[in-house]
Design a protein around this motif. Structure first.
Motif, PDB file in Angstrom:
ATOM      1  N   ASP A 336       0.791  -1.235   0.000  1.00 31.52           N
ATOM      2  CA  ASP A 336       0.000   0.000   0.000  1.00 31.52           C
ATOM      3  C   ASP A 336       0.819   1.280   0.000  1.00 31.52           C
ATOM      4  OD1 ASP A 336      -2.391  -1.437   0.093  1.00 31.52           O
ATOM      5  OD2 ASP A 336      -2.406  -1.477   2.269  1.00 31.52           O
ATOM      6  N   GLU A 337       2.021   1.244   0.490  1.00 31.86           N
ATOM      7  CA  GLU A 337       2.883   2.421   0.533  1.00 31.86           C
ATOM      8  C   GLU A 337       4.298   1.960   0.210  1.00 31.86           C
ATOM      9  OE1 GLU A 337       2.955   4.249   4.389  1.00 31.86           O
ATOM     10  OE2 GLU A 337       3.498   2.414   5.442  1.00 31.86           O
ATOM     11  N   PRO A 338       5.208   2.873  -0.078  1.00 32.03           N
ATOM     12  CA  PRO A 338       6.563   2.451  -0.456  1.00 32.03           C
ATOM     13  C   PRO A 338       7.200   1.533   0.585  1.00 32.03           C
ATOM     14  CG  PRO A 338       6.264   4.780  -0.914  1.00 32.03           C
ATOM     15  CD  PRO A 338       5.042   4.335  -0.164  1.00 32.03           C
ATOM     16  N   TYR A 339       7.773   0.432   0.092  1.00 28.31           N
ATOM     17  CA  TYR A 339       8.407  -0.572   0.954  1.00 28.31           C
ATOM     18  C   TYR A 339       9.499  -1.229   0.128  1.00 28.31           C
ATOM     19  CZ  TYR A 339       9.059  -4.721   3.830  1.00 28.31           C
ATOM     20  OH  TYR A 339       9.611  -5.707   4.611  1.00 28.31           O
ATOM     21  N   ALA A 340      10.752  -1.187   0.609  1.00 30.25           N
ATOM     22  CA  ALA A 340      11.889  -1.530  -0.252  1.00 30.25           C
ATOM     23  C   ALA A 340      12.714  -2.719   0.205  1.00 30.25           C
ATOM     24  CB  ALA A 340      12.803  -0.311  -0.401  1.00 30.25           C
ATOM     25  N   ASP A 341      12.187  -3.573   1.069  1.00 31.42           N
ATOM     26  CA  ASP A 341      12.934  -4.769   1.445  1.00 31.42           C
ATOM     27  C   ASP A 341      12.696  -5.832   0.376  1.00 31.42           C
ATOM     28  OD1 ASP A 341      13.994  -7.074   2.526  1.00 31.42           O
ATOM     29  OD2 ASP A 341      13.268  -6.694   4.545  1.00 31.42           O
ATOM     30  N   SER A 342      13.718  -6.095  -0.424  1.00 32.15           N
ATOM     31  CA  SER A 342      13.552  -7.029  -1.546  1.00 32.15           C
ATOM     32  C   SER A 342      13.312  -8.459  -1.087  1.00 32.15           C
ATOM     33  CB  SER A 342      14.773  -6.975  -2.457  1.00 32.15           C
ATOM     34  OG  SER A 342      15.949  -7.336  -1.757  1.00 32.15           O
ATOM     35  N   SER A 343      13.608  -8.775   0.178  1.00 38.43           N
ATOM     36  CA  SER A 343      13.308 -10.123   0.668  1.00 38.43           C
ATOM     37  C   SER A 343      11.803 -10.345   0.803  1.00 38.43           C
ATOM     38  CB  SER A 343      14.002 -10.373   2.008  1.00 38.43           C
ATOM     39  OG  SER A 343      13.467  -9.569   3.035  1.00 38.43           O
TER      40      SER A 343
END
Length: 634
Positions: A336-343
């Motif tokens: 829903d909002e920016p989230y950058a943990d590629s795992s």
């Protein structure tokens, strides 16, 4: 495990639109596909989606108290609900169900706002008191379960288990919060209590929020914090015995379910410890799930197999391709909002695999924060010893200059990244730790952001988030301080968010024994030397488990749950990256310096520099906000 939603009128008792509330509830269908429920009355509406785990035949929500005054919607599990039921029965309360939801109602009647202090588990709930004309919102101590809310200009409060629930209401303000942009590009997530939008919030872990009709300002209260109070002296052997006993009990109370139950098994210390404790407490084989990778440096499946074979689990594996980027389009909708943990990508896959076998899975999350397991703790404490020997003024001048002059070497092993070390040594402890966990430096963000965004920020820096938590840390020990900072930021904002969204996307409930609050309180009381000793993180945990797990599981280097972003951006995602960042989109948003974005892409794709982390952050930001107009112009 469920999803909740609602609308509460703070001004008067205006009619609530049932169709709007139903739409808000429907967007979280994945959180509870078994049943839904809706209650609407003048001035209030509560909605619920149910994933049935305990008391399958009853326990429907919204649930009312016997006298009809209280109404609750609830997401989570209260593991001591049986004990609380007996306590409340002795005090005259009569129960109609066997579920923990009803316990919340009568605990509120008995203890009021202090009811949350009696609950052991993970929860987010909303309780409507019709006589008092109030709404009580509560979130569990570590923030395992999410809860979003916003108070609209017209006096209505919206709440829900995911941000998309609130976004389904046409009246929700969707204006950019500039501070959240700064936070996100520093950390890769937006820390509590902010969201990407102004005037939309996450309820902080360990907090309650009381809204009363006629009172425009809600009352927020903290009811718990990790104590870090030194415990009674014990020998190391005694500590080891008590640790295993306490962990086994935290696992045992999370094994109660009327649906299939299992565990994630990565082959790391924490998940392996959980499986070992489960196997010791049930006769049937434990259901375990592991994800493997077709790139050896990311693959831990052989270690997971060792534990599965030792405990004869009912083990399931799936190999994820190194080109498994098909989920990219869905990640923005998931978070829903920016989230950058590629795992988040492999986490989604392991949840998908687990749901094919079970409805409830136990995980090892929280072990690193409790027992100082991250490698960065070791690096920080090494630097801290040097910081303690030299005054701040000398360090700032000497190491600040060296940090500016030394070339950047992101490609090199950490021991050769002297620039990062020099920059850390020039700072105080809190600023240095933030620098070590940031995806981008202050200078990099300054170059990335447009002049318009920098004007909106008005000098704000993510440093204030860490400073605020550091000022409230109950310990002056430097290791405990950074553990505390992680518990308040990374654990809830990144780890628990990742697992909640990935698991609930598959209607899978995940339980977290290491975040059992009595267990975590006890662990926080241990001497720091029992957590990090001689460069060995999780010292006491590993020593305690030597008779339960193979040595090469306990003492091998930590791997993590990574994906090959660098290769993707130079290969199969090369054109997509350019389109998202350079051809319209972010370049025209007014948020970023277009020339700097072009430089990042060019240097990475040419092989000159490794910019995977900032590029992934930008790609995920673009996917999450592409439909929003934040009103900033270049």
């Amino acid at each position: 495990m469920c999803g909740i939603a609602g609308i509460f009128d703070l001004r008067e008792r205006r009619d609530v639109d049932r169709d709007v509330l139903r739409a808000m509830n429907q967007v979280q269908f994945h959180r509870g596909p078994d049943e839904d429920g809706l209650h609407v009355e003048p001035g209030a509406g509560l909605a619920h989606r149910r994933l049935s785990i305990i008391d399958l035949s009853s326990g429907q929500q919204p649930m009312f108290s016997a006298d009809g005054n209280l109404c609750v919607v609830y997401n989570g599990e209260i593991y001591n609900f049986g004990e609380l039921t007996e306590t409340l029965r002795r005090r005259g309360y009569q129960f109609r169900t066997r579920c923990d939801t009803e316990v919340i109602l009568y605990a509120w009647q008995e203890w009021g706002e202090d009811c949350v202090r009696h609950f052991r588990g993970m929860f987010a709930f909303a309780l409507l008191d019709r006589r008092a004309q109030s709404l009580f919102l509560a979130r569990d101590r570590f923030g395992i379960k999410p809860l979003f809310y916003s108070i609209l200009a017209d006096g209505h409060c919206l709440f829900g288990s995911e941000l998309k629930v609130l976004k389904a209401h046409a009246g929700l303000p969707r204006k950019l919060e500039p501070r959240s942009v700064e936070d996100y590009f520093a950390l890769g997530y937006i820390p509590e209590p902010r969201t990407i939008y102004r005037d939309v919030y996450k309820l902080r872990p360990g907090h309650t929020l009381t809204l009363r009709r006629g009172e425009p300002v809600p009352a927020q209260r903290e009811y718990w914090d990790i104590p870090f109070e030194p415990g009674s002296p014990m020998t190391e052997a005694e500590l080891q015995g008590e640790l295993v006993e306490r962990l086994a009990e935290a696992v045992r109370i999370r094994m109660v379910a009327e649906v299939p139950l299992g565990a994630f098994l990565s082959g790391g210390v924490d998940s392996s410890a959980v499986v070992a404790m489960m196997a010791s407490q049930q006769a049937d084989p434990v259901n375990t799930c592991a994800i493997g990778f077709d790139v050896q440096q990311y693959d831990e499946v052989a270690y997971a197999r060792q534990v599965a074979e030792r405990y004869r689990t009912n083990h399931h594996e799936r190999t994820v391709s190194s080109d498994d980027f098909a989920l990219l389009d869905g990640l923005a909708d998931l978070y829903d909002e920016p989230y950058a943990d590629s795992s988040a990508l492999p986490t989604y896959r392991v949840c998908q695999l687990a749901r094919e076998q079970v409805t409830v899975a136990l995980s090892g999350d929280g072990g690193d924060e409790n027992f100082a397991g991250y490698r960065r703790y070791r690096w920080h404490m090494n630097e801290e010893r040097l910081r303690a020997r030299l005054p701040q003024g000398l360090r700032s001048g000497l190491f600040g200059t060296l940090g500016r002059l030394y070339p950047k070497a992101d490609w090199a092993p950490r021991i050769f990244r002297a620039k990062t070390t020099f920059e850390g040594l020039a700072r105080n402890s809190v600023a240095a730790y933030l620098h070590s966990v940031s995806l981008s430096s202050t200078a990099q963000r300054g170059a990335m952001f447009s002049d318009a965004l920098k004007r909106e920020l008005q000098g704000y820096s993510v440093q204030s988030v860490f400073d605020e938590h550091a000022a409230r840390c109950p310990s002056d020990d430097p290791l405990s301080l950074i553990q505390y900072l992680d518990m308040k930021t990374y654990l809830v904002g990144d780890i628990l968010t990742k697992v909640d969204r990935a698991s609930m996307a598959h209607s899978l409930e995940v339980r977290v024994p290491f975040l059992d609050h009595p267990f975590a309180e006890w662990v926080s009381s241990l001497p720091p030397s029992q957590k990090l000793r001689g460069g060995e993180g999780k010292y006491l945990l590993k020593k305690s488990l030597e008779s339960h797990l193979p040595r090469d599981i306990l003492y091998r280097p930590k791997m993590g749950f990574g994906v090959p972003l660098g290769n993707w951006f130079r290969g199969p995602l090369k054109q997509r990256l350019r389109q998202a960042l350079l051809e319209g989109g972010l370049a025209d948003s007014g948020l970023f310096d277009a020339a700097y974005l072009e430089r990042l892409v060019r240097e990475h794709q040419s092989g000159l520099r490794e910019h995977s982390a900032p590029l992934w952050s930008l790609l995920m930001f673009q996917a999450a906000v592409k439909d929003d107009d934040f009103g900033l112009q270049p």
